[in-house]
Design a protein around this motif. Structure first.
Motif, PDB file in Angstrom:
ATOM      1  N   CYS A   2       0.853  -1.188   0.000  1.00 36.54           N
ATOM      2  CA  CYS A   2       0.000   0.000   0.000  1.00 36.54           C
ATOM      3  C   CYS A   2       0.886   1.234   0.000  1.00 36.54           C
ATOM      4  N   LEU A   3       0.616   2.120  -0.930  1.00 37.06           N
ATOM      5  CA  LEU A   3       1.381   3.358  -1.042  1.00 37.06           C
ATOM      6  C   LEU A   3       0.569   4.537  -0.544  1.00 37.06           C
ATOM      7  N   ALA A   4       1.264   5.533  -0.069  1.00 33.20           N
ATOM      8  CA  ALA A   4       0.671   6.845   0.151  1.00 33.20           C
ATOM      9  C   ALA A   4       1.035   7.629  -1.105  1.00 33.20           C
ATOM     10  N   VAL A   5       0.038   8.021  -1.892  1.00 31.32           N
ATOM     11  CA  VAL A   5       0.262   8.607  -3.202  1.00 31.32           C
ATOM     12  C   VAL A   5      -0.042  10.100  -3.175  1.00 31.32           C
ATOM     13  N   PRO A   6       0.858  10.927  -3.751  1.00 32.67           N
ATOM     14  CA  PRO A   6       0.597  12.365  -3.805  1.00 32.67           C
ATOM     15  C   PRO A   6      -0.405  12.705  -4.891  1.00 32.67           C
ATOM     16  N   GLY A   7      -1.224  13.713  -4.616  1.00 34.08           N
ATOM     17  CA  GLY A   7      -2.193  14.173  -5.593  1.00 34.08           C
ATOM     18  C   GLY A   7      -2.550  15.626  -5.351  1.00 34.08           C
ATOM     19  N   LYS A   8      -3.142  16.241  -6.359  1.00 31.55           N
ATOM     20  CA  LYS A   8      -3.534  17.650  -6.294  1.00 31.55           C
ATOM     21  C   LYS A   8      -5.021  17.758  -5.991  1.00 31.55           C
ATOM     22  N   VAL A   9      -5.365  18.626  -5.062  1.00 33.09           N
ATOM     23  CA  VAL A   9      -6.768  18.850  -4.701  1.00 33.09           C
ATOM     24  C   VAL A   9      -7.428  19.647  -5.821  1.00 33.09           C
ATOM     25  N   VAL A  10      -8.441  19.043  -6.451  1.00 29.87           N
ATOM     26  CA  VAL A  10      -9.141  19.649  -7.577  1.00 29.87           C
ATOM     27  C   VAL A  10     -10.395  20.390  -7.092  1.00 29.87           C
ATOM     28  N   SER A  11     -11.097  19.784  -6.145  1.00 30.17           N
ATOM     29  CA  SER A  11     -12.286  20.420  -5.583  1.00 30.17           C
ATOM     30  C   SER A  11     -12.506  19.900  -4.172  1.00 30.17           C
ATOM     31  N   ILE A  12     -13.260  20.678  -3.403  1.00 26.89           N
ATOM     32  CA  ILE A  12     -13.563  20.325  -2.013  1.00 26.89           C
ATOM     33  C   ILE A  12     -15.064  20.448  -1.816  1.00 26.89           C
ATOM     34  N   ASP A  13     -15.652  19.436  -1.200  1.00 27.03           N
ATOM     35  CA  ASP A  13     -17.079  19.468  -0.877  1.00 27.03           C
ATOM     36  C   ASP A  13     -17.218  19.828   0.596  1.00 27.03           C
ATOM     37  N   HIS A  14     -17.390  21.113   0.867  1.00 24.01           N
ATOM     38  CA  HIS A  14     -17.473  21.603   2.251  1.00 24.01           C
ATOM     39  C   HIS A  14     -18.772  21.192   2.929  1.00 24.01           C
ATOM     40  N   ARG A  15     -19.738  20.725   2.154  1.00 23.33           N
ATOM     41  CA  ARG A  15     -21.012  20.285   2.735  1.00 23.33           C
ATOM     42  C   ARG A  15     -20.976  18.827   3.168  1.00 23.33           C
ATOM     43  N   ALA A  16     -19.981  18.094   2.696  1.00 22.37           N
ATOM     44  CA  ALA A  16     -19.892  16.658   3.005  1.00 22.37           C
ATOM     45  C   ALA A  16     -19.465  16.450   4.454  1.00 22.37           C
ATOM     46  N   ASP A  17     -19.971  15.395   5.033  1.00 22.19           N
ATOM     47  CA  ASP A  17     -19.586  15.003   6.391  1.00 22.19           C
ATOM     48  C   ASP A  17     -19.296  13.515   6.372  1.00 22.19           C
ATOM     49  N   LEU A  34     -10.847  14.489   3.570  1.00 24.68           N
ATOM     50  CA  LEU A  34      -9.942  15.607   3.898  1.00 24.68           C
ATOM     51  C   LEU A  34     -10.038  16.021   5.368  1.00 24.68           C
ATOM     52  N   GLU A  35     -10.688  15.223   6.190  1.00 23.96           N
ATOM     53  CA  GLU A  35     -10.911  15.586   7.600  1.00 23.96           C
ATOM     54  C   GLU A  35      -9.623  15.875   8.366  1.00 23.96           C
ATOM     55  N   TYR A  36      -8.527  15.194   8.020  1.00 26.55           N
ATOM     56  CA  TYR A  36      -7.266  15.413   8.731  1.00 26.55           C
ATOM     57  C   TYR A  36      -6.590  16.721   8.320  1.00 26.55           C
ATOM     58  N   LEU A  37      -7.067  17.324   7.233  1.00 25.56           N
ATOM     59  CA  LEU A  37      -6.500  18.580   6.720  1.00 25.56           C
ATOM     60  C   LEU A  37      -7.621  19.572   6.437  1.00 25.56           C
ATOM     61  N   PRO A  38      -8.366  19.997   7.451  1.00 28.96           N
ATOM     62  CA  PRO A  38      -9.553  20.827   7.221  1.00 28.96           C
ATOM     63  C   PRO A  38      -9.272  22.190   6.588  1.00 28.96           C
ATOM     64  N   ASP A  39      -8.020  22.658   6.643  1.00 30.49           N
ATOM     65  CA  ASP A  39      -7.699  23.963   6.062  1.00 30.49           C
ATOM     66  C   ASP A  39      -7.042  23.856   4.683  1.00 30.49           C
ATOM     67  N   ILE A  40      -7.063  22.656   4.090  1.00 35.89           N
ATOM     68  CA  ILE A  40      -6.473  22.456   2.757  1.00 35.89           C
ATOM     69  C   ILE A  40      -7.273  23.256   1.733  1.00 35.89           C
ATOM     70  N   ARG A  41      -6.598  23.691   0.672  1.00 35.50           N
ATOM     71  CA  ARG A  41      -7.243  24.494  -0.364  1.00 35.50           C
ATOM     72  C   ARG A  41      -7.085  23.842  -1.735  1.00 35.50           C
ATOM     73  N   VAL A  42      -8.005  24.156  -2.619  1.00 33.97           N
ATOM     74  CA  VAL A  42      -7.924  23.688  -4.000  1.00 33.97           C
ATOM     75  C   VAL A  42      -6.595  24.159  -4.576  1.00 33.97           C
ATOM     76  N   GLY A  43      -5.924  23.247  -5.286  1.00 33.44           N
ATOM     77  CA  GLY A  43      -4.630  23.567  -5.890  1.00 33.44           C
ATOM     78  C   GLY A  43      -3.447  23.091  -5.075  1.00 33.44           C
ATOM     79  N   GLU A  44      -3.666  22.776  -3.798  1.00 29.27           N
ATOM     80  CA  GLU A  44      -2.588  22.262  -2.962  1.00 29.27           C
ATOM     81  C   GLU A  44      -2.445  20.757  -3.175  1.00 29.27           C
TER      82      GLU A  44
END
Length: 96
Positions: A2-17, A34-44
């Motif tokens: 199992c790998l931890a794979v890097p990726g780019k945040v394309v969109s965030i669903d702030h309404r999802a729980d 994205l719960e572990y990174l609640p302040d992450i932004r699109v593009g990061e």
């Protein structure tokens, strides 16, 4: 393996729980928690393991890791046929 794979945040669903987002892994896009990174932004960039974004990552490191994983065949090993199918689907070359 199992790998931890890097990726780019394309969109965030702030309404999802829990908080989720669409992550691009070099052309293949998948949803991740994205719960572990609640302040992450699109593009990061983030490191994703088993569907959870665990850590923020700079773009240069993310791209270098994806390139190395590709050279070593680890992405194919990790994602198998589903990875290839998603890439073909994304590029519009999937056989019907």
């Amino acid at each position: 393996m199992c790998l931890a794979v890097p990726g780019k945040v394309v969109s965030i669903d702030h309404r999802a729980d829990p908080l989720t987002g669409l992550i691009d892994f070099g052309g293949v896009q998948k949803q991740a928690c994205l719960e572990y990174l609640p302040d992450i932004r699109v593009g990061e960039y983030v490191i994703v393991h088993v569907g959870f974004a665990l850590q923020r990552l700079d773009e240069e490191s993310a791209r270098a890791s994806l390139e190395l994983f590709g050279q070593l065949g680890l992405l194919e090993e990790e994602f198998g046929d589903a990875w290839e199918q998603a890439a073909r689907q994304e590029s519009g070359t999937e056989a019907r």
